[in-house]
Design a protein around this motif. Structure first.
Motif, PDB file in Angstrom:
ATOM      1  N   SER A  39      -4.419  14.861  11.687  1.00 31.64           N
ATOM      2  CA  SER A  39      -3.383  14.685  12.699  1.00 31.64           C
ATOM      3  C   SER A  39      -3.618  13.356  13.399  1.00 31.64           C
ATOM      4  N   GLU A  43      -2.631   7.325  22.233  1.00 31.07           N
ATOM      5  CA  GLU A  43      -3.209   7.159  23.557  1.00 31.07           C
ATOM      6  C   GLU A  43      -2.443   6.053  24.257  1.00 31.07           C
TER       7      GLU A  43
ATOM      8  N   PHE B   6     -12.908  12.531  15.146  1.00 32.87           N
ATOM      9  CA  PHE B   6     -11.949  11.596  15.756  1.00 32.87           C
ATOM     10  C   PHE B   6     -12.287  10.199  15.271  1.00 32.87           C
ATOM     11  N   VAL B  21       4.765   1.165  18.177  1.00 28.75           N
ATOM     12  CA  VAL B  21       5.168   2.367  18.909  1.00 28.75           C
ATOM     13  C   VAL B  21       5.429   2.025  20.371  1.00 28.75           C
ATOM     14  N   ASP B  35      -0.565  -0.483  26.430  1.00 26.66           N
ATOM     15  CA  ASP B  35      -1.829  -0.190  25.758  1.00 26.66           C
ATOM     16  C   ASP B  35      -1.752   1.022  24.830  1.00 26.66           C
ATOM     17  N   VAL B  36      -0.828   1.004  23.916  1.00 23.85           N
ATOM     18  CA  VAL B  36      -0.704   2.137  22.999  1.00 23.85           C
ATOM     19  C   VAL B  36      -1.689   1.971  21.842  1.00 23.85           C
ATOM     20  N   ARG B  37      -2.502   2.988  21.629  1.00 25.41           N
ATOM     21  CA  ARG B  37      -3.462   2.962  20.511  1.00 25.41           C
ATOM     22  C   ARG B  37      -3.276   4.256  19.740  1.00 25.41           C
ATOM     23  N   ILE B  38      -3.301   4.144  18.429  1.00 26.24           N
ATOM     24  CA  ILE B  38      -3.128   5.339  17.613  1.00 26.24           C
ATOM     25  C   ILE B  38      -4.406   5.593  16.817  1.00 26.24           C
ATOM     26  N   SER B  39      -4.881   6.806  16.917  1.00 28.10           N
ATOM     27  CA  SER B  39      -6.069   7.152  16.132  1.00 28.10           C
ATOM     28  C   SER B  39      -5.787   8.427  15.371  1.00 28.10           C
ATOM     29  N   ARG B  40      -6.745   8.861  14.564  1.00 30.85           N
ATOM     30  CA  ARG B  40      -6.498  10.078  13.792  1.00 30.85           C
ATOM     31  C   ARG B  40      -7.638  11.064  13.969  1.00 30.85           C
ATOM     32  N   VAL B  41      -7.292  12.296  13.711  1.00 33.06           N
ATOM     33  CA  VAL B  41      -8.262  13.379  13.812  1.00 33.06           C
ATOM     34  C   VAL B  41      -8.282  14.096  12.476  1.00 33.06           C
ATOM     35  N   VAL B  42      -9.463  14.227  11.918  1.00 38.76           N
ATOM     36  CA  VAL B  42      -9.608  15.004  10.686  1.00 38.76           C
ATOM     37  C   VAL B  42     -10.268  16.320  11.069  1.00 38.76           C
ATOM     38  N   GLU B  43      -9.563  17.405  10.808  1.00 41.28           N
ATOM     39  CA  GLU B  43     -10.077  18.714  11.169  1.00 41.28           C
ATOM     40  C   GLU B  43     -10.461  19.411   9.880  1.00 41.28           C
ATOM     41  N   LEU B  65     -16.651   8.468   4.201  1.00 44.44           N
ATOM     42  CA  LEU B  65     -15.250   8.387   3.790  1.00 44.44           C
ATOM     43  C   LEU B  65     -14.238   8.263   4.932  1.00 44.44           C
ATOM     44  N   LEU B  66     -14.447   9.035   5.992  1.00 46.26           N
ATOM     45  CA  LEU B  66     -13.347   9.208   6.950  1.00 46.26           C
ATOM     46  C   LEU B  66     -13.098   7.991   7.839  1.00 46.26           C
TER      47      LEU B  66
END
Lengths: 80, 80
Positions: A39, A43, B6, B21, B35-43, B65-66
């Protein structure tokens, strides 16, 4: 005020990116890995008078642009 | 055990997706957004005996890898 919008796929929606990552991890030797879902977190700094306003603005932005509500859910978190 | 990794861009690294964005949000009328920053979460679900082992496995997977450690940092969170 710092706002974090978590956008994730609804349950039951296939996550091909997650599937690919899960497969790659298995290939790299991480055997017991299952159910990989990816996902994103947006921020941002918003100009809001209080936490409630920031929360509301986060939700509005998620509905307007950040999340595709057909297949995604979102959660908004306001940091102090 | 559920593990969340994260992955976010290091400070100082340009985030073009975030910039786009942020620009789109401004266009949509969300004025004070910065200050828009996009990150990802691998669950993922890992097969680990305890929290410490799950944490270690999450970090190993992030390094392998991630995350791209040249430009990204990561944080691992183990859920009960």
């Amino acid at each position: 005020m710092k706002v974090r919008v978590f956008v994730y796929l609804k349950e039951g929606v296939l996550d091909p990116q997650g599937k690919a990552v899960g497969h790659a991890l298995q290939t790299l030797g991480f055997k017991g890995v299952e159910d990989v879902r990816i996902s994103r977190v947006v921020e941002l700094d918003v100009d809001a008078v209080d936490k409630a306003a920031a929360q509301k603005q986060g939700e509005d932005m998620a509905r307007a642009l950040l999340a595709n509500e057909v297949i995604e859910d979102f959660r908004v978190e306001v940091c102090a």
